[in-house]
Motif scaffolding. Structure first.
Motif, short mmCIF file in Angstrom:
data_model
loop_
_atom_site.label_atom_id
_atom_site.label_comp_id
_atom_site.label_asym_id
_atom_site.label_seq_id
_atom_site.Cartn_x
_atom_site.Cartn_y
_atom_site.Cartn_z
N GLY A 30 -12.10 -14.55 4.96
CA GLY A 30 -11.55 -15.37 3.88
C GLY A 30 -10.07 -15.14 3.61
O GLY A 30 -9.47 -15.90 2.86
N ARG A 31 -9.48 -14.11 4.22
CA ARG A 31 -8.05 -13.87 4.02
C ARG A 31 -7.24 -14.96 4.70
O ARG A 31 -7.58 -15.39 5.80
CB ARG A 31 -7.63 -12.50 4.54
N LYS A 32 -6.16 -15.37 4.02
CA LYS A 32 -5.32 -16.44 4.52
C LYS A 32 -3.94 -15.89 4.87
O LYS A 32 -3.48 -14.93 4.27
CB LYS A 32 -5.13 -17.52 3.46
N PHE A 33 -3.30 -16.55 5.82
CA PHE A 33 -1.90 -16.25 6.10
C PHE A 33 -1.24 -17.46 6.75
O PHE A 33 -1.90 -18.26 7.40
CB PHE A 33 -1.73 -14.98 6.94
N LEU A 34 0.05 -17.58 6.51
CA LEU A 34 0.84 -18.65 7.10
C LEU A 34 1.25 -18.24 8.50
O LEU A 34 1.49 -17.06 8.77
CB LEU A 34 2.10 -18.92 6.26
N VAL A 35 1.38 -19.22 9.38
CA VAL A 35 1.81 -18.96 10.74
C VAL A 35 2.65 -20.14 11.23
O VAL A 35 2.40 -21.28 10.87
CB VAL A 35 0.59 -18.70 11.66
N GLY A 36 3.67 -19.82 12.01
CA GLY A 36 4.56 -20.86 12.54
C GLY A 36 5.71 -21.12 11.59
O GLY A 36 6.03 -20.29 10.73
N GLN A 37 6.32 -22.27 11.76
CA GLN A 37 7.48 -22.60 10.94
C GLN A 37 7.02 -22.88 9.51
O GLN A 37 6.07 -23.64 9.28
CB GLN A 37 8.22 -23.80 11.50
N ILE A 38 7.68 -22.23 8.56
CA ILE A 38 7.34 -22.39 7.15
C ILE A 38 8.61 -22.69 6.36
O ILE A 38 9.72 -22.61 6.89
CB ILE A 38 6.62 -21.15 6.56
N ASN A 39 8.42 -23.03 5.09
CA ASN A 39 9.55 -23.28 4.21
C ASN A 39 9.27 -22.66 2.85
O ASN A 39 8.23 -22.02 2.64
CB ASN A 39 9.86 -24.78 4.11
N LEU A 40 10.21 -22.83 1.93
CA LEU A 40 10.07 -22.23 0.60
C LEU A 40 8.81 -22.72 -0.11
O LEU A 40 8.18 -21.96 -0.83
CB LEU A 40 11.30 -22.53 -0.25
N GLU A 41 8.45 -23.98 0.09
CA GLU A 41 7.25 -24.50 -0.57
C GLU A 41 6.01 -23.71 -0.15
O GLU A 41 5.13 -23.45 -0.95
CB GLU A 41 7.07 -25.99 -0.27
N GLY A 42 5.96 -23.33 1.12
CA GLY A 42 4.83 -22.54 1.59
C GLY A 42 4.78 -21.17 0.95
O GLY A 42 3.71 -20.69 0.57
N LEU A 43 5.94 -20.55 0.80
CA LEU A 43 5.99 -19.22 0.18
C LEU A 43 5.71 -19.28 -1.32
O LEU A 43 5.24 -18.30 -1.90
CB LEU A 43 7.36 -18.58 0.44
N LYS A 44 6.00 -20.41 -1.93
CA LYS A 44 5.79 -20.56 -3.37
C LYS A 44 4.37 -21.00 -3.72
O LYS A 44 4.01 -21.10 -4.88
CB LYS A 44 6.80 -21.56 -3.95
N ALA A 45 3.56 -21.27 -2.69
CA ALA A 45 2.17 -21.71 -2.90
C ALA A 45 1.25 -20.49 -2.93
O ALA A 45 1.57 -19.44 -2.41
CB ALA A 45 1.76 -22.67 -1.79
N ALA A 49 2.45 -16.95 -3.65
CA ALA A 49 3.36 -17.12 -4.79
C ALA A 49 3.52 -15.86 -5.63
O ALA A 49 4.61 -15.55 -6.09
CB ALA A 49 2.87 -18.27 -5.68
N ALA A 50 2.45 -15.10 -5.80
CA ALA A 50 2.52 -13.91 -6.67
C ALA A 50 3.55 -12.91 -6.15
O ALA A 50 4.44 -12.50 -6.88
CB ALA A 50 1.14 -13.26 -6.78
N TRP A 51 3.46 -12.55 -4.87
CA TRP A 51 4.43 -11.58 -4.37
C TRP A 51 5.80 -12.22 -4.18
O TRP A 51 6.82 -11.56 -4.39
CB TRP A 51 3.96 -10.89 -3.09
N PHE A 52 5.84 -13.51 -3.80
CA PHE A 52 7.14 -14.15 -3.60
C PHE A 52 7.91 -14.25 -4.92
O PHE A 52 9.06 -13.82 -5.01
CB PHE A 52 6.99 -15.53 -2.96
N HIS A 53 7.27 -14.80 -5.95
CA HIS A 53 7.96 -14.95 -7.25
C HIS A 53 8.26 -13.59 -7.87
O HIS A 53 9.31 -13.40 -8.48
CB HIS A 53 7.14 -15.81 -8.20
N GLY A 54 7.34 -12.64 -7.72
CA GLY A 54 7.57 -11.30 -8.25
C GLY A 54 8.81 -10.67 -7.64
O GLY A 54 9.66 -10.10 -8.34
N GLY A 55 8.93 -10.76 -6.32
CA GLY A 55 10.08 -10.21 -5.62
C GLY A 55 11.37 -10.94 -5.95
O GLY A 55 12.43 -10.33 -6.12
N TRP A 56 11.27 -12.25 -6.05
CA TRP A 56 12.44 -13.08 -6.39
C TRP A 56 12.93 -12.76 -7.79
O TRP A 56 14.11 -12.50 -8.01
CB TRP A 56 12.04 -14.56 -6.28
#
Length: 180
Positions: A30-45, A49-56
């Protein structure tokens, strides 16, 4: 003889060259991860989002250092390789992207590639964007000028991201962690 581009031809060409962004793999557990070309929208989803926004949100950019290199930085293309499953990537990626925003970096010159975590595809992307670039640790931020790699930041900065970026774009001696 004039060549007329039909709408169908244009659409087929656009489709052929379009890039799929934010491809997500769901593992059996059930664990998910992004692979390939991504953008900010992917990281903010979710679930990123929790670790991305927290770090930002928690990172304070050294604006005085950014001012020293922002004009020169715009002359570089950057490829950011990361693993959304990797602790170092979760720490450094939001910081790095926030610095680019502070520098008014032209984001169309940034390519973000998420690498796979599965054993049989470990640290690879579906399209092989990492091939020939010796990506061993993530995150790796590769700086290119005139199509040639000038330097990279590997896994974590030596001083700080801002200081390391200043060293790179001002062509100062800089050796990243895990130098090639």
């Amino acid at each position: 003889m004039k060549h007329i581009l039909t709408p169908a031809f244009v659409l087929c060409t656009l489709f052929m060259f379009s890039q799929e962004f934010n491809k997500e793999i769901v593992q059996e557990d059930g664990r998910k991860f992004l692979v390939g070309q991504i953008n900010l929208e992917g990281l903010k989803a979710e679930p990123y989002a929790a670790w991305f926004h927290g770090g930002w949100d928690s990172y304070e950019v050294d604006a005085s250092l950014v001012k020293l290199f922002q004009r020169k930085l715009a002359k570089y293309d950057i490829k950011l390789f990361l693993g959304v499953w990797c602790g170092d990537s979760k720490r450094e990626t939001p910081r790095f992207l926030k610095i680019l925003e502070e520098a008014n970096y032209p984001m169309e010159q940034l390519e973000i590639v998420a690498l796979d975590r599965r054993k049989e595809h470990y640290k690879k992307s579906p399209t092989g964007k990492e091939k020939g670039l010796n990506i061993i640790k993530v995150p790796t931020m590769v700086f290119f000028k005139n199509g040639r790699e000038t330097n990279r930041i590997v896994e974590s900065p030596i001083e700080s991201l801002e200081e390391d970026m200043a060293q790179i774009v001002h062509n100062k001696p800089y050796t990243p962690n895990y130098a090639q």
